[in-house]
Design a protein around this motif. Structure first.
Motif, mmCIF file in Angstrom:
data_model
loop_
_atom_site.group_PDB
_atom_site.id
_atom_site.type_symbol
_atom_site.label_atom_id
_atom_site.label_comp_id
_atom_site.label_asym_id
_atom_site.label_seq_id
_atom_site.Cartn_x
_atom_site.Cartn_y
_atom_site.Cartn_z
ATOM 1 N N LEU A 59 64.867 53.382 47.827
ATOM 2 C CA LEU A 59 64.637 52.081 47.205
ATOM 3 C C LEU A 59 63.613 51.290 48.018
ATOM 4 O O LEU A 59 62.695 50.675 47.454
ATOM 5 N N SER A 60 63.732 51.340 49.341
ATOM 6 C CA SER A 60 62.756 50.656 50.190
ATOM 7 C C SER A 60 61.366 51.243 49.977
ATOM 8 O O SER A 60 60.367 50.520 49.928
ATOM 9 N N TYR A 61 61.326 52.563 49.826
ATOM 10 C CA TYR A 61 60.058 53.249 49.587
ATOM 11 C C TYR A 61 59.435 52.777 48.278
ATOM 12 O O TYR A 61 58.246 52.462 48.203
ATOM 13 N N LEU A 62 60.263 52.696 47.231
ATOM 14 C CA LEU A 62 59.781 52.224 45.934
ATOM 15 C C LEU A 62 59.306 50.781 46.035
ATOM 16 O O LEU A 62 58.297 50.408 45.454
ATOM 17 N N LYS A 63 60.053 49.970 46.818
ATOM 18 C CA LYS A 63 59.682 48.566 46.972
ATOM 19 C C LYS A 63 58.334 48.433 47.657
ATOM 20 O O LYS A 63 57.514 47.604 47.257
ATOM 21 N N LEU A 64 58.119 49.246 48.679
ATOM 22 C CA LEU A 64 56.832 49.206 49.383
ATOM 23 C C LEU A 64 55.700 49.533 48.414
ATOM 24 O O LEU A 64 54.691 48.819 48.342
ATOM 25 N N GLN A 65 55.899 50.605 47.643
ATOM 26 C CA GLN A 65 54.901 50.990 46.637
ATOM 27 C C GLN A 65 54.654 49.837 45.672
ATOM 28 O O GLN A 65 53.516 49.525 45.324
ATOM 29 N N TYR A 66 55.754 49.214 45.282
ATOM 30 C CA TYR A 66 55.678 48.108 44.334
ATOM 31 C C TYR A 66 54.840 46.965 44.905
ATOM 32 O O TYR A 66 53.922 46.472 44.256
ATOM 33 N N TRP A 67 55.143 46.556 46.152
ATOM 34 C CA TRP A 67 54.423 45.414 46.728
ATOM 35 C C TRP A 67 52.960 45.736 46.949
ATOM 36 O O TRP A 67 52.098 44.877 46.745
ATOM 37 N N ILE A 68 52.669 46.952 47.327
ATOM 38 C CA ILE A 68 51.263 47.320 47.508
ATOM 39 C C ILE A 68 50.517 47.180 46.179
ATOM 40 O O ILE A 68 49.448 46.567 46.102
ATOM 41 N N SER A 69 51.129 47.700 45.098
ATOM 42 C CA SER A 69 50.428 47.632 43.815
ATOM 43 C C SER A 69 50.321 46.188 43.324
ATOM 44 O O SER A 69 49.315 45.810 42.724
ATOM 45 N N VAL A 70 51.359 45.362 43.600
ATOM 46 C CA VAL A 70 51.293 43.962 43.178
ATOM 47 C C VAL A 70 50.154 43.243 43.912
ATOM 48 O O VAL A 70 49.363 42.512 43.308
ATOM 49 N N VAL A 71 50.056 43.472 45.223
ATOM 50 C CA VAL A 71 49.006 42.820 46.016
ATOM 51 C C VAL A 71 47.624 43.245 45.529
ATOM 52 O O VAL A 71 46.734 42.407 45.319
ATOM 53 N N VAL A 72 47.461 44.551 45.291
ATOM 54 C CA VAL A 72 46.162 45.047 44.832
ATOM 55 C C VAL A 72 45.811 44.430 43.481
ATOM 56 O O VAL A 72 44.692 43.941 43.271
ATOM 57 N N PHE A 73 46.795 44.409 42.597
ATOM 58 C CA PHE A 73 46.557 43.861 41.252
ATOM 59 C C PHE A 73 46.199 42.373 41.320
ATOM 60 O O PHE A 73 45.274 41.907 40.653
ATOM 61 N N THR A 74 46.946 41.637 42.160
ATOM 62 C CA THR A 74 46.669 40.204 42.312
ATOM 63 C C THR A 74 45.252 39.978 42.829
ATOM 64 O O THR A 74 44.529 39.101 42.348
ATOM 65 N N LEU A 75 44.847 40.785 43.803
ATOM 66 C CA LEU A 75 43.496 40.663 44.348
ATOM 67 C C LEU A 75 42.452 40.889 43.272
ATOM 68 O O LEU A 75 41.495 40.115 43.151
ATOM 69 N N VAL A 76 42.651 41.939 42.468
ATOM 70 C CA VAL A 76 41.687 42.264 41.415
ATOM 71 C C VAL A 76 41.575 41.105 40.432
ATOM 72 O O VAL A 76 40.471 40.660 40.086
ATOM 73 N N VAL A 77 42.746 40.570 40.003
ATOM 74 C CA VAL A 77 42.740 39.473 39.035
ATOM 75 C C VAL A 77 42.068 38.238 39.637
ATOM 76 O O VAL A 77 41.258 37.573 38.981
ATOM 77 N N SER A 78 42.359 37.930 40.922
ATOM 78 C CA SER A 78 41.754 36.723 41.509
ATOM 79 C C SER A 78 40.249 36.872 41.675
ATOM 80 O O SER A 78 39.499 35.911 41.478
ATOM 81 N N VAL A 79 39.805 38.087 42.024
ATOM 82 C CA VAL A 79 38.349 38.294 42.146
ATOM 83 C C VAL A 79 37.684 38.070 40.796
ATOM 84 O O VAL A 79 36.677 37.353 40.687
ATOM 85 N N LEU A 80 38.282 38.629 39.737
ATOM 86 C CA LEU A 80 37.734 38.457 38.387
ATOM 87 C C LEU A 80 37.693 36.974 38.012
ATOM 88 O O LEU A 80 36.702 36.480 37.468
ATOM 89 N N TRP A 81 38.806 36.293 38.347
ATOM 90 C CA TRP A 81 38.885 34.871 37.999
ATOM 91 C C TRP A 81 37.819 34.068 38.765
ATOM 92 O O TRP A 81 37.169 33.198 38.208
ATOM 93 N N THR A 82 37.621 34.382 40.043
ATOM 94 C CA THR A 82 36.630 33.671 40.855
ATOM 95 C C THR A 82 35.232 33.855 40.279
ATOM 96 O O THR A 82 34.460 32.886 40.132
ATOM 97 N N VAL A 83 34.900 35.101 39.932
ATOM 98 C CA VAL A 83 33.582 35.387 39.358
ATOM 99 C C VAL A 83 33.396 34.595 38.071
ATOM 100 O O VAL A 83 32.359 33.951 37.847
ATOM 101 N N LEU A 84 34.454 34.589 37.244
ATOM 102 C CA LEU A 84 34.374 33.908 35.950
ATOM 103 C C LEU A 84 34.225 32.402 36.129
ATOM 104 O O LEU A 84 33.379 31.762 35.485
#
Lengths: 170, 242
Positions: free
Chosen positions: B51-76
């Motif tokens: 479960l901890s392993y899944l959580k780590l995977q989860y947080w990594i993907s959330v952080v990456v996704f958030t970064l991508v969305v914020s970069v797109l938003w900043t450019v826009l």
């Protein structure tokens, strides 16, 4: 009539899929939207012609109108049994029991659909499968009734006996 | 404060679980296996480390996704400042909604996975929308693999993979391996080595190749009946030659 609480499962009685399989096919075809017409007809004919037969050593299923298909496999050759239920099947009380032998195909050799007592069927197949039980036949049959070697040896002995008797007389 | 959130989360999770078992017919109890009298089944879930392993995977993907969305938003918002202002709630929703769903799905995945071991076979249940139960007898197993990646080793977990004869792995259009039905995966357990030893010791005892062949050993060799008759024949021959 049997008591509904203690229904004994007998796989040999299964011949046709449950009518709810047709419902399941209709729902699955409807979910594809415009593909309904194309998909539903073969599904309908499969349901109409689907037949199962379970005997002492193996099981068979057949279906098809234009292109008929019949699969037979023996229980002892079963490698693994998979039971899958998607959400629609769970609502209808159905399941797919996929049976695999050691062949190379990646799709299951036999997918038994439309059985309401899927759990019971799976456990029935499991007990027939290799390795599910200990080999107690060794202890049960130490001497086979039709042991040809033993019969032959006895014949040889008897022949020798009669010959020895004949020699000692002369 | 955090305890309050935790309690609310458990309460909500129980609600979701109730809906799942009632409306989506997710089985509440772990699977069963037919057993011989006096035999006990080993039923377990993946280890908490999984479960901890899944959580780590989860947080990594959330952080990456958030970064991508914020970069797109900043450019826009740099090119169209007014549109950027209006898109703030949209961007937040795009980040939060999948994050919530995935978090729930992760917990559900953990809670619906069950492994059942008997003396002769194993049964693996997994899945939420499509519940998949695989049953494999040890006698049919060809090989047992234990594997773990660096992060999995950090959480002290591993995956035990058992293969039966056959196979034929198919590749999907995206090049991913689709689920191979000649394989059972006991993922995320802390005692992988133990499970492997247990399965292998059962395998060694089996005298067949696991391909549906029977053991004919009790037909080979001489039975006591044969030996007596053979001795009689020898004695008869001895008498006749003397």
């Amino acid at each position: 009539m049997e008591d509904s609480t203690v229904v004994t499962f007998n796989a040999r009685e299964i011949e046709r899929p449950d009518p709810s399989l047709l419902k399941y096919y209709i729902i699955m075809a409807l979910l594809t939207g415009p593909g309904f017409v194309v998909l539903f007809l073969p599904m309908f004919f499969k349901y109409e012609t689907l037949k199962y037969r379970f005997d002492d050593d193996g099981m068979s299923m057949s279906w098809g109108i234009l292109f008929r298909r019949e699969i037979y496999l023996t229980y002892r050759r079963i490698q693994d049994i998979h039971l899958t239920r998607n959400i629609i099947q769970r609502w209808l009380g159905l399941a797919t029991v996929s049976i695999q032998t050691a062949s190379g195909s990646s799709t299951p050799e036999m997918s038994v659909e439309g059985i309401l007592e899927a759990d019971a069927l799976r456990d029935f197949l499991y007990t027939k499968m290799r390795g599910a039980r200990e080999h107690h036949e060794e202890a049960a049959a130490p001497e086979l009734p039709h042991d040809e070697a033993l019969v032959l040896l006895r014949e040889i002995r008897d022949l020798l006996k009669s010959r020895a008797a004949g020699e000692s007389r002369t | 404060m955090s305890r309050g959130i935790e309690r609310a989360a458990t309460w909500m999770y129980r609600g979701v679980w109730g809906v799942l078992t009632k409306w989506f017919r997710v089985p509440e109890h772990p699977p069963d296996l037919p057993v011989v009298a006096g035999e006990t089944l080993q039923k377990f879930r993946p280890s908490p480390g999984f479960l901890s392993y899944l959580k780590l995977q989860y947080w990594i993907s959330v952080v990456v996704f958030t970064l991508v969305v914020s970069v797109l938003w900043t450019v826009l918002s740099l090119t169209f400042p007014v549109a950027g202002l209006f898109l703030i709630p949209v961007a937040v929703a795009v980040i939060i909604a999948p994050a919530l769903v995935l978090y729930l799905a992760m917990y559900l995945r953990y809670d619906t996975t069950w492994y059942v071991l008997s003396r002769r076979s194993l049964r693996i249940r997994s899945g939420i929308w499509e519940i998949h139960e695989a049953t494999i007898t040890f006698e049919n197993i060809q090989n047992v693999t234990v594997e773990s990646g660096p992060i999995e080793r950090f959480f002290k977990i591993g995956n035990v993979i058992v293969d039966t004869a056959g196979g034929g792995q198919t590749k999907t259009a995206h090049g991913q391996e689709s689920s191979n039905l000649h394989r059972g995966e006991i993922a995320g357990v802390s005692n992988g080595e133990e499970i492997r030893q247990m399965i292998l010791s059962r395998l060694m005892k089996s005298r067949t190749a696991g391909l549906g062949d029977e053991s004919f050993e009790h037909h080979a060799g001489w039975s006591p009946g044969h030996i007596t008759v053979l001795r009689e024949i020898r004695d008869l021959l001895q008498v006749s030659t003397h």
